[in-house]
Design an enzyme around this catalytic site. Structure first.
Site: not given
Ligand code: F6R
Length: 602
Positions: A28, A99, A475, A479
């Protein structure tokens, strides 16, 4: 974002259980870690900056204890140092928190009048003091925690030990994820499933304002001070290997390699019973004539791909919005518009807030989510689950791919209903979808190390493309930059010359994506423009190249497939290239600096 784990139960190895949980939550993102446990009838806290290994070195694992809470902190308020790490202790209360307490400064001033002194810069210490103050008045933590929810603005998941009840853990949440697991007489709280998987795969989801009281042989969950009789039990269907590397050097590489399976599991069930099956299994979109797709990061990029798919194949206009902008901008709602929220984690704070705004306006909402039972999945009117499985690497790969797959199915369903896709084309598309896993595995066999070696020392790398290729370029660029720390930008190929082309100099890598044959000649002209300024051009394309392409320095060819699913193939070399570049630069690929997997704060 921060991770929480808590254990109380039969085992006297609570220290190991808590540390195992913290390690499973490492993905995380965090910059310090800490635990609290019971020793000689007192709460003992150990915390350390940096990796969990540093914390482990300070712990005596011979100590037997049946209760512990642990935390990985991703700094929001105050530097990532020892005094700001969790757990915090004020008076009788020891607290871990995920949070953001928005009104902590205001609360801090009030609490100072009651002689509370603060040693950290955190909002958490203020929450801890507030809970202690209320506990002095009420002597009952369930009542205190239900009162706290009226006083605190913001989001929280709390794990709490009180000096007066050293055999008990209290927990509660609002807008930050928290699960509870019960296995015989072992009780756990955790921010996410991997934290408990070594011990149990059965869990329950907490709702906002639920309060958990768990001790050595008993657990009670309250809402609104009332005991909740029953909560739905979930079983995590993957096994622990789903949260392990399975021999791959990194989770990211493992997850990239799982993509053919992910496509099978996400797409094939919709095709098993022919057109009627697809129509029946998908929601009914017939009443909508406009979509807002709202999401963040890579999920926002998915939305950009989806826009092209839906507009081209259904003639329905699509607005793609960044959730952190959407939630504060002027919105134009009408009953024929569907709001689609896209999120791997289902917990992203801005996407969740956007969903709630849409619901306040009585809009229909559809969530495209990976994590079953997550907040966005639960709160949206309808949910379509992608079947990416547990994604641990912070940088998303397989979930991004599965989101595109889901949008391709949505475009297909609407296209059939609106007769913008005819039967011949539908047959062609379904045959191509069935070929996808094989083609993905073919691409995965390619080696991008040599290309990575050519570019990994560069300071800037540009990506260009037009239309859907531009969306994929965004994207690819994200990446690369997020895991390798190389500066990168993606540009609409025709836009480069309106400013950014001044940054192109000798050997600057420009990765050009050309799969859309309708506009390929235009992008090729743009490639020639950067080439003329010295760029090192890498072309990612479906075109079989001949001698006319001698201005290309390096080429990557992906199989050509129906355009509605082409992006699923196009992005894979970019994922692998980013991975190889980051590896050559010795980066922490699965946990890039400053990033968190589940962005549960605004
Ligand atoms: C990039 C990545 C982030 C998530 C973004 C949204 O590789 O993983 O940009 O796409 O933080 O996260 P979710 O999809 O969990 O809402």
């Amino acid at each position: 974002m921060c991770g929480i784990i808590g254990y109380v139960g039969k085992s006297d190895r609570a220290l190991n259980i808590v540390i195992d949980g913290l390690k499973a939550l490492e993905y995380r993102g965090y910059d310090s870690a800490g635990i609290a446990f019971i020793k000689n009838n007192k709460t003992q806290i150990i915390k350390e900056k940096g990796k969990i290994k540093n914390l482990e070195n300070k712990i005596n694992f011979n100590l037997k204890t049946n209760l512990g809470i642990g935390h990985t902190r991703w700094a929001t308020h105050g530097e990532p140092n020892l005094k700001n790490s969790h757990p915090h202790k004020v008076g009788k209360i020891t607290l871990v928190h995920n949070g953001i307490i928005e009104n902590y400064e205001e609360l801090k001033e009030i609490l100072k009048n009651y002689n509370y002194k603060f040693i950290s810069d955190t909002d958490t210490e203020v929450a801890c003091a507030l809970i202690d103050k209320l506990y002095q008045e009420k002597n009952d933590l369930v009542k205190v925690l239900s009162k706290v929810s009226n006083l605190i603005k913001g989001s929280y998941a709390f794990g709490i030990i009180c000096d007066d009840e050293l055999d008990t853990i209290y927990a509660t949440r609002k807008d930050s994820p928290l699960i509870v697991a019960i296995d015989d007489q072992d009780y756990y709280i955790a921010s996410d499933i991997p934290a408990i998987l070594k011990y149990t795969n059965k869990y329950m989801l907490l709702d906002d304002y639920d309060i958990v009281k768990m001790s050595h042989n008993n657990i009670t969950i309250y809402n609104n001070k009332l005991e909740i009789e029953k909560k739905k039990n979930y079983t995590f269907s993957g096994n622990i290997e789903a949260a392990e590397k399975n021999g791959y050097e990194h989770f990211m590489l493992k997850e990239i390699n799982e993509q053919s399976t992910v496509i099978k599991e996400t797409m094939f069930p919709y095709l098993d019973d022919g057109i009627n099956g697809l129509i029946d299994k998908m929601p009914d979109f017939s009443k909508y004539n406009e979509f807002d797709i709202v999401s963040c990061g890579s999920a926002y990029h998915t939305g950009l791909v989806a826009k092209t798919l839906i507009e081209n194949y259904t003639n329905i206009p699509v607005n793609v919005e960044i959730a952190s902008e959407y939630r504060y901008k002027k919105l134009f709602f009408n009953k024929k518009k569907l709001i689609i929220l896209v999120s791997q984690s289902g917990e992203t704070a801005d996407t969740l807030a956007s969903l709630r705004i849409a619901k306040e306006h009585n809009m229909d909402t559809l969530a495209i989510v990976n994590v079953v039972g997550s907040s966005i999945a639960r709160e949206a009117n309808e949910v379509l689950y992608i079947k990416a499985g547990c994604e641990i690497a912070v940088a998303t790969t397989k979930a991004y791919l599965a989101q595109i797959a889901m949008f391709a199915l949505i475009a297909l369903k609407i296209g059939i209903s609106r007769q913008t896709i005819d039967e011949n084309e539908l047959n062609e598309i379904t045959q191509d979808i069935r070929r996808l896993p094989l083609l993905i595995d073919e691409i995965l066999k390619n080696d991008y190390k040599n290309l990575a070696k050519k570019i990994f020392k560069q300071n800037d790398i540009f990506f260009i493309g037009r239309g859907i290729d531009y969306a994929v370029a965004m994207e690819g660029s994200l990446k690369l930059k997020e895991i390798s720390y190389i500066h990168s930008e993606a540009y609409a190929a025709g836009e480069l010359k309106h400013g950014t082309i001044s940054l192109i100099k000798d050997k600057t890598p420009v990765i050009a994506i050309v799969t859309d044959m309708n506009i390929a000649p235009k992008t090729i002209s743009n490639i020639r423009e950067v080439k003329a300024r010295g760029a090192n051009v890498i072309l990612l394309t479906t075109i079989k190249l001949d001698d006319n392409y001698d201005f290309i320095n390096y080429k990557i060819v992906v199989p050509s497939i129906h355009p509605i699913i082409q992006s699923i193939l196009t992005v894979i070399p970019l994922q692998l290239l980013a991975y190889e570049v980051a590896k050559l630069r010795n980066c922490d690929i699965d946990k890039p600096r400053n990033l968190a997997k589940s962005v549960t704060v605004e």
